[in-house]
Design a protein around this motif. Structure first.
Motif, PDB file in Angstrom:
ATOM      1  N   HIS A 120     -17.884 123.556  33.463  1.00  0.00           N
ATOM      2  CA  HIS A 120     -17.408 123.731  31.964  1.00  0.00           C
ATOM      3  C   HIS A 120     -17.239 125.307  31.841  1.00  0.00           C
ATOM      4  CE1 HIS A 120     -17.077 124.108  27.575  1.00  0.00           C
ATOM      5  NE2 HIS A 120     -18.407 124.933  27.767  1.00  0.00           N
ATOM      6  N   VAL A 121     -18.445 126.027  32.094  1.00  0.00           N
ATOM      7  CA  VAL A 121     -18.340 127.456  32.314  1.00  0.00           C
ATOM      8  C   VAL A 121     -17.588 128.147  32.885  1.00  0.00           C
ATOM      9  CG1 VAL A 121     -19.932 129.606  32.503  1.00  0.00           C
ATOM     10  CG2 VAL A 121     -20.739 127.454  31.501  1.00  0.00           C
ATOM     11  N   ALA A 122     -17.187 127.558  33.979  1.00  0.00           N
ATOM     12  CA  ALA A 122     -16.164 128.073  34.941  1.00  0.00           C
ATOM     13  C   ALA A 122     -14.749 127.986  34.095  1.00  0.00           C
ATOM     14  CB  ALA A 122     -16.072 127.397  36.297  1.00  0.00           C
ATOM     15  N   HIS A 123     -14.447 126.806  33.887  1.00  0.00           N
ATOM     16  CA  HIS A 123     -12.899 126.549  33.243  1.00  0.00           C
ATOM     17  C   HIS A 123     -12.725 127.635  31.984  1.00  0.00           C
ATOM     18  CE1 HIS A 123     -11.922 123.582  36.216  1.00  0.00           C
ATOM     19  NE2 HIS A 123     -13.030 122.612  35.717  1.00  0.00           N
ATOM     20  N   TRP A 124     -14.052 127.638  31.079  1.00  0.00           N
ATOM     21  CA  TRP A 124     -13.547 128.339  29.958  1.00  0.00           C
ATOM     22  C   TRP A 124     -13.687 130.076  30.258  1.00  0.00           C
ATOM     23  CZ3 TRP A 124     -12.194 126.980  25.139  1.00  0.00           C
ATOM     24  CH2 TRP A 124     -12.374 125.667  24.791  1.00  0.00           C
ATOM     25  N   MET A 125     -14.383 130.083  31.235  1.00  0.00           N
ATOM     26  CA  MET A 125     -14.202 131.842  31.454  1.00  0.00           C
ATOM     27  C   MET A 125     -12.876 132.255  32.421  1.00  0.00           C
ATOM     28  SD  MET A 125     -17.307 133.184  30.760  1.00  0.00           S
ATOM     29  CE  MET A 125     -17.255 134.661  31.713  1.00  0.00           C
ATOM     30  N   LYS A 126     -12.540 131.192  32.995  1.00  0.00           N
ATOM     31  CA  LYS A 126     -11.322 131.470  33.688  1.00  0.00           C
ATOM     32  C   LYS A 126      -9.969 131.586  32.685  1.00  0.00           C
ATOM     33  CE  LYS A 126     -12.471 129.950  38.129  1.00  0.00           C
ATOM     34  NZ  LYS A 126     -12.093 129.651  39.431  1.00  0.00           N
ATOM     35  N   ALA A 127     -10.279 130.786  31.374  1.00  0.00           N
ATOM     36  CA  ALA A 127      -9.199 131.113  30.099  1.00  0.00           C
ATOM     37  C   ALA A 127      -9.863 132.204  29.337  1.00  0.00           C
ATOM     38  CB  ALA A 127      -9.278 129.719  29.646  1.00  0.00           C
ATOM     39  N   ASP A 128     -10.597 132.938  29.701  1.00  0.00           N
ATOM     40  CA  ASP A 128     -11.084 134.161  28.956  1.00  0.00           C
ATOM     41  C   ASP A 128     -11.481 133.684  27.504  1.00  0.00           C
ATOM     42  OD1 ASP A 128     -11.814 136.681  29.100  1.00  0.00           O
ATOM     43  OD2 ASP A 128      -9.823 137.554  28.130  1.00  0.00           O
ATOM     44  N   GLN A 129     -12.160 132.594  27.756  1.00  0.00           N
ATOM     45  CA  GLN A 129     -12.853 131.906  26.597  1.00  0.00           C
ATOM     46  C   GLN A 129     -14.388 131.898  26.595  1.00  0.00           C
ATOM     47  OE1 GLN A 129     -11.121 131.312  23.365  1.00  0.00           O
ATOM     48  NE2 GLN A 129      -9.422 132.221  24.587  1.00  0.00           N
ATOM     49  N   ALA A 130     -15.068 131.776  25.506  1.00  0.00           N
ATOM     50  CA  ALA A 130     -16.542 131.601  25.618  1.00  0.00           C
ATOM     51  C   ALA A 130     -16.972 130.180  25.714  1.00  0.00           C
ATOM     52  CB  ALA A 130     -17.431 132.097  24.426  1.00  0.00           C
TER      53      ALA A 130
END
Length: 173
Positions: A143-153
């Motif tokens: 989850h963290v990886a996907h959101w970070m790649k989308a430049d989201q928290a």
């Protein structure tokens, strides 16, 4: 060069049934302000010191750990990367990474210092709850990886979510 065993969370029976050749090996390098590879969290089963600036850390199958790589040249940072991996059992399929033998299951892969720094702060917040990041639900790292790649928290990891993960893991045994 000898291997030093470290007492960890794994049982003595489990450790004695595996040789170091059956474990995931991570080569760490520390050349101050030039090349710095380190383990941010994880419970290594042992380590082998190769020389003053290099050592190998061994992880039991199923262990989760964070491997940070940073390198610089005369002109600044050339590599900033953080990988959260789950060590694999002998003979299992895996994803390969430099300095990780034979490889592992990649739960999170982040590049670039600003993003690496955000993930490190996320890890700090989890530790602030009194939770070992190596015991966090693997789906949370994805989850963290996907959101970070989308430049989201990403959503914060909570004690409630951790308790639910621990119950779910017990049911699956």
């Amino acid at each position: 060069m000898s291997v030093i065993l470290r007492p960890g969370k794994s049982s003595a029976t489990e450790a004695s049934s595996l040789s170091f050749d059956d474990m995931t090996r991570v080569e760490l390098i520390w050349l101050e302000k030039q090349t710095e590879f380190w383990i941010r969290f994880g419970n290594g089963a042992g380590e082998q010191v190769l020389d003053r600036s290099r050592r190998v850390v061994f992880f039991m199958p199923g262990s989760v750990f964070a491997f940070v790589r940073w390198a610089a040249s005369d002109y600044g940072t050339v590599l900033s990367r953080l990988d959260i991996l789950r060590a694999i059992a002998p003979g299992c399929a895996c994803q390969t990474l430099p300095f990780v033998r034979p490889g592992g299951e990649i739960l999170l892969k982040i590049e670039g210092w600003p993003k690496v720094e955000k993930v490190l702060r996320h890890v700090d917040a989890i530790e602030g709850l009194g939770i070992d990041p190596a015991d966090v639900d693997p789906d949370h790292w994805r989850h963290v990886a996907h959101w970070m790649k989308a430049d989201q928290a990403p959503r914060p990891y909570t004690a409630e979510r951790h308790a639910a993960w621990l119950r779910r893991r017990e049911i699956g045994k």
